[in-house]
Design an enzyme around this catalytic site. Structure first.
Site, mmCIF file in Angstrom:
data_model
loop_
_atom_site.group_PDB
_atom_site.id
_atom_site.type_symbol
_atom_site.label_atom_id
_atom_site.label_comp_id
_atom_site.label_asym_id
_atom_site.label_seq_id
_atom_site.Cartn_x
_atom_site.Cartn_y
_atom_site.Cartn_z
ATOM 1 N N HIS A 227 32.573 -5.808 89.638
ATOM 2 C CA HIS A 227 31.718 -7.202 90.228
ATOM 3 C C HIS A 227 30.221 -6.590 89.869
ATOM 4 O O HIS A 227 29.900 -6.484 88.853
ATOM 5 C CB HIS A 227 32.094 -5.624 91.550
ATOM 6 C CG HIS A 227 31.759 -6.448 92.776
ATOM 7 N ND1 HIS A 227 30.463 -8.450 92.691
ATOM 8 C CD2 HIS A 227 31.194 -6.505 94.488
ATOM 9 C CE1 HIS A 227 30.098 -8.024 94.120
ATOM 10 N NE2 HIS A 227 30.439 -7.213 94.873
ATOM 11 N N HIS A 268 31.483 -17.861 84.328
ATOM 12 C CA HIS A 268 31.185 -18.118 86.147
ATOM 13 C C HIS A 268 32.145 -18.363 86.784
ATOM 14 O O HIS A 268 33.075 -19.586 86.854
ATOM 15 C CB HIS A 268 29.948 -19.219 86.318
ATOM 16 C CG HIS A 268 29.353 -18.153 88.133
ATOM 17 N ND1 HIS A 268 30.016 -18.598 89.124
ATOM 18 C CD2 HIS A 268 28.628 -17.158 88.232
ATOM 19 C CE1 HIS A 268 29.086 -18.014 89.812
ATOM 20 N NE2 HIS A 268 28.149 -17.121 89.195
ATOM 21 N N ARG A 277 19.684 -18.447 88.124
ATOM 22 C CA ARG A 277 19.387 -16.799 87.299
ATOM 23 C C ARG A 277 18.946 -16.811 85.639
ATOM 24 O O ARG A 277 18.335 -16.360 86.007
ATOM 25 C CB ARG A 277 19.626 -16.348 88.531
ATOM 26 C CG ARG A 277 19.986 -16.648 89.936
ATOM 27 C CD ARG A 277 21.243 -16.151 90.734
ATOM 28 N NE ARG A 277 22.119 -16.063 89.854
ATOM 29 C CZ ARG A 277 23.324 -15.567 91.344
ATOM 30 N NH1 ARG A 277 22.828 -14.300 91.377
ATOM 31 N NH2 ARG A 277 24.616 -15.445 90.300
ATOM 32 N N ASP A 323 23.559 -12.578 84.396
ATOM 33 C CA ASP A 323 23.815 -10.807 83.641
ATOM 34 C C ASP A 323 23.201 -10.757 81.891
ATOM 35 O O ASP A 323 23.554 -9.741 82.307
ATOM 36 C CB ASP A 323 25.392 -9.843 83.473
ATOM 37 C CG ASP A 323 25.476 -9.878 85.600
ATOM 38 O OD1 ASP A 323 24.107 -9.549 86.028
ATOM 39 O OD2 ASP A 323 26.727 -9.770 85.742
ATOM 40 N N ARG A 349 20.812 -6.495 96.703
ATOM 41 C CA ARG A 349 21.354 -6.701 97.426
ATOM 42 C C ARG A 349 21.622 -6.715 99.405
ATOM 43 O O ARG A 349 22.166 -7.083 100.226
ATOM 44 C CB ARG A 349 23.141 -6.596 97.128
ATOM 45 C CG ARG A 349 23.277 -7.747 96.605
ATOM 46 C CD ARG A 349 23.979 -9.068 97.350
ATOM 47 N NE ARG A 349 23.927 -10.315 95.658
ATOM 48 C CZ ARG A 349 25.184 -10.657 95.110
ATOM 49 N NH1 ARG A 349 25.927 -9.895 95.394
ATOM 50 N NH2 ARG A 349 24.564 -11.587 94.671
HETATM 51 N N1 HAX Z 1 34.864 -14.450 77.906
HETATM 52 C C1 HAX Z 1 36.234 -14.088 78.166
HETATM 53 N N2 HAX Z 1 37.139 -14.808 78.096
HETATM 54 C C2 HAX Z 1 36.476 -15.271 79.075
HETATM 55 C C3 HAX Z 1 35.187 -15.699 79.654
HETATM 56 C C4 HAX Z 1 34.280 -15.066 78.358
HETATM 57 N N3 HAX Z 1 33.119 -15.031 79.289
HETATM 58 N N4 HAX Z 1 34.902 -16.499 81.264
HETATM 59 C C5 HAX Z 1 35.625 -16.909 81.430
HETATM 60 N N5 HAX Z 1 37.416 -16.769 80.386
HETATM 61 C C6 HAX Z 1 38.594 -16.520 81.170
HETATM 62 C C7 HAX Z 1 39.109 -15.942 81.914
HETATM 63 O O1 HAX Z 1 39.288 -14.266 81.805
HETATM 64 C C8 HAX Z 1 39.766 -16.851 82.098
HETATM 65 O O2 HAX Z 1 41.354 -16.168 81.597
HETATM 66 P P1 HAX Z 1 42.627 -15.893 81.899
HETATM 67 O O3 HAX Z 1 43.140 -16.650 82.229
HETATM 68 O O4 HAX Z 1 43.359 -15.185 80.574
HETATM 69 O O5 HAX Z 1 42.927 -14.992 83.130
HETATM 70 C C9 HAX Z 1 40.073 -17.486 81.439
HETATM 71 O O6 HAX Z 1 39.280 -18.002 81.006
HETATM 72 C C10 HAX Z 1 39.340 -18.514 82.824
HETATM 73 O O7 HAX Z 1 38.799 -18.093 83.105
HETATM 74 P P2 HAX Z 1 37.829 -18.620 84.248
HETATM 75 O O8 HAX Z 1 38.143 -19.833 85.364
HETATM 76 O O9 HAX Z 1 36.524 -20.057 83.463
HETATM 77 O O10 HAX Z 1 36.435 -18.188 85.425
HETATM 78 P P3 HAX Z 1 36.988 -17.073 86.194
HETATM 79 O O11 HAX Z 1 36.575 -17.122 87.390
HETATM 80 O O12 HAX Z 1 38.600 -16.292 85.457
HETATM 81 O O13 HAX Z 1 36.489 -15.437 86.025
HETATM 82 C C11 HAX Z 1 34.428 -14.733 84.668
HETATM 83 C C12 HAX Z 1 34.717 -15.705 85.787
HETATM 84 C C13 HAX Z 1 32.563 -14.384 84.804
HETATM 85 C C14 HAX Z 1 35.000 -13.179 85.466
HETATM 86 C C15 HAX Z 1 34.577 -14.375 83.833
HETATM 87 O O14 HAX Z 1 33.842 -16.171 83.194
HETATM 88 C C16 HAX Z 1 34.089 -13.333 82.649
HETATM 89 O O15 HAX Z 1 34.881 -12.654 82.702
HETATM 90 N N6 HAX Z 1 33.066 -13.148 81.848
HETATM 91 C C17 HAX Z 1 32.615 -12.478 81.397
HETATM 92 C C18 HAX Z 1 31.944 -10.969 82.223
HETATM 93 C C19 HAX Z 1 30.867 -11.269 83.001
HETATM 94 O O16 HAX Z 1 29.629 -11.634 82.144
HETATM 95 N N7 HAX Z 1 30.440 -10.996 84.048
HETATM 96 C C20 HAX Z 1 29.919 -10.972 85.358
HETATM 97 C C21 HAX Z 1 30.012 -12.379 85.587
HETATM 98 C C22 HAX Z 1 28.362 -12.689 86.921
HETATM 99 C C23 HAX Z 1 28.505 -12.705 87.613
HETATM 100 O O17 HAX Z 1 29.574 -13.952 87.776
HETATM 101 N N8 HAX Z 1 27.881 -13.068 89.047
HETATM 102 O O18 HAX Z 1 27.574 -13.458 90.676
#
Ligand code: HAX
Length: 388
Positions: A227, A268, A277, A323, A349
């Site tokens: 999170h 996302h 943002r 982020d 928040r």
């Molecule tokens: N790097 C590596 N793999 C990624 C990715 C990334 N940046 N974005 C998506 N994926 C992967 C997911 O892990 C998922 O893999 P699995 O099928 O093996 O589980 C697949 O691609 C499909 O994902 P998605 O449907 O496109 O996206 P999700 O809703 O599952 O995940 C996340 C969204 C933000 C968690 C994801 O893009 C991610 O892990 N990003 C990197 C970490 C990050 O930057 N987190 C900050 C999020 C900020 C935010 O949301 N703020 O509100």
């Protein structure tokens, strides 16, 4: 009952999926769309970037932007509420210095509640919002052993100025720090009703615990790496890359993916484009620190990572998320320890979660409030038994 609209057919497949997609309520402060991201009370975030945090807090609590007079009066009201009870510092000086700043934040909020609670949802929310800058600055000072030399409260100052005065800043960075922190707060204040920390806060408040207990709990929820702590990981990721050379950054990104690690700052759950943002923070970076080494890294990442990520069709959104840039900006203005970054997210928040708690407790269901949260669980792996 018969003409009630069916919002979602709940099937067995929904069980044990973290309530994903299950409608649970309505949110009066914000919603998120795939193309424009978060909206506060109907306004897309890109239209709100240059407002003061106080004006956005007013919007979240009153569902309309303040007039100029209302804005001044609200700023003055928050400034008057800003003084923190002295018992807070007694507690902060006993906390373990190597404890995570998010744990300090949660303990700090809980302590403020023990020292003074009015038991009025709105009053307590606004008091906590007003005291957050001082608490945030004191966390830095006490955790870093700089507790004695603390700037005094000045009740005529803004929320951000009170933080900057308390934390301390090289004078040449003051204006930049105020700008970066102010925008950070505005961009992070709210994000719909169902994200984990907001949901946790509202859930705790539904049992009529205090605003302070509810928000301390929300901060604990926010502290997890899946999170809020992603923003800490994001700057750590940028520092690890350490080059803005396009070919090297591309190789780094490919390698992270090959190793099964996330490419931080991209992707996302709802948005299908670059998060506005992120766009707003890149624009600030181009203005205040175009030649900063970390900023140069994220500028290259923004160009290279979406290209590489989009080769993988399962990634729905290969673009930059919120982020990606906040860490580089905070670093540039002198806030160089990424372990603190989630506390800024938490600070922001408090406003959104506080406003949503006030709505759930005092406005929804014609003012009766949402009852105590009680989702249904089915028994699994258990049979009816009796002691022989
Ligand atoms: N790097 C590596 N793999 C990624 C990715 C990334 N940046 N974005 C998506 N994926 C992967 C997911 O892990 C998922 O893999 P699995 O099928 O093996 O589980 C697949 O691609 C499909 O994902 P998605 O449907 O496109 O996206 P999700 O809703 O599952 O995940 C996340 C969204 C933000 C968690 C994801 O893009 C991610 O892990 N990003 C990197 C970490 C990050 O930057 N987190 C900050 C999020 C900020 C935010 O949301 N703020 O509100």
């Amino acid at each position: 009952m018969d003409d009630e609209k069916v919002l979602c057919e709940v099937t067995e497949n929904h069980l044990n999926t973290g309530l994903r997609g299950i409608p649970v309520g309505t949110c009066r402060t914000s919603f998120v769309t795939p193309t424009e991201g978060v909206h506060y009370c109907g306004y897309p975030i890109k239209e709100l970037v240059d407002f003061s945090p106080e004006d956005i807090i007013y919007l979240l609590f009153n569902k309309e932007l303040p007039t100029s007079d209302q804005s001044s009066a609200f700023k003055a009201d928050l400034a008057v509420r800003g003084h923190v009870p002295s018992g807070l510092t007694n507690v902060l000086q006993t906390l373990p210095k190597d404890g995570h700043p998010m744990d300090w934040l949660s303990v700090g909020i809980q302590t403020l509640g023990m020292l003074e609670t009015t038991d009025n949802w709105r009053e307590d929310s606004l008091n906590l919002i007003a005291r957050m800058p001082r608490l945030m600055g004191l966390i830095f000072r006490y955790r870093e052993g700089r507790g004695e030399d603390i700037a005094v409260d000045d009740t005529s100052k803004s929320l951000v100025q009170r933080f900057v005065d308390t934390v301390g800043v090289d004078e040449h960075l003051r204006a930049k720090m105020e700008r970066v922190v102010s925008t950070y707060l505005v961009l992070h204040m709210d994000h719909g009703g169902g994200n984990l920390s907001t949901f946790t806060g509202k859930s705790i408040a539904s049992g009529k615990a205090t605003v302070y207990s509810a928000i301390a709990g929300a901060m604990n929820a926010l502290s997890g790496p899946l999170h809020g702590r992603a923003n800490q990981s994001c700057l750590e990721f940028v520092l690890k890359i350490g080059t803005s050379d396009e070919a090297e950054v591309e190789q780094f990104v490919r390698n992270e993916l090959k190793e099964g690690r996330p490419v931080f700052g991209f992707g996302h759950a709802v948005l299908s484009v670059e998060d506005p943002r992120a766009t707003a923070q890149f624009a600030i970076g181009e203005e205040i620190c175009p030649d900063d080494e970390n900023f140069k890294v994220i500028r290259t990442l923004r160009k290279v990572a979406p290209m590489v990520l989009s080769e993988n069709k399962k990634i729905r959104n290969p673009n930059a998320n919120v982020d990606i840039a906040s860490g580089a900006l905070l670093y540039h203005v002198g806030l160089t320890d990424p372990t603190y970054y989630t506390t800024f997210f938490g600070w922001a928040r408090v406003a959104g979660i506080g406003a949503q708690i006030v709505d759930e407790r005092t406005v929804l269901r014609s003012g009766k409030g949402v009852p105590i949260y009680r989702p249904k669980y089915f028994a699994e792996g258990q049979e009816l038994r009796h002691i022989e």
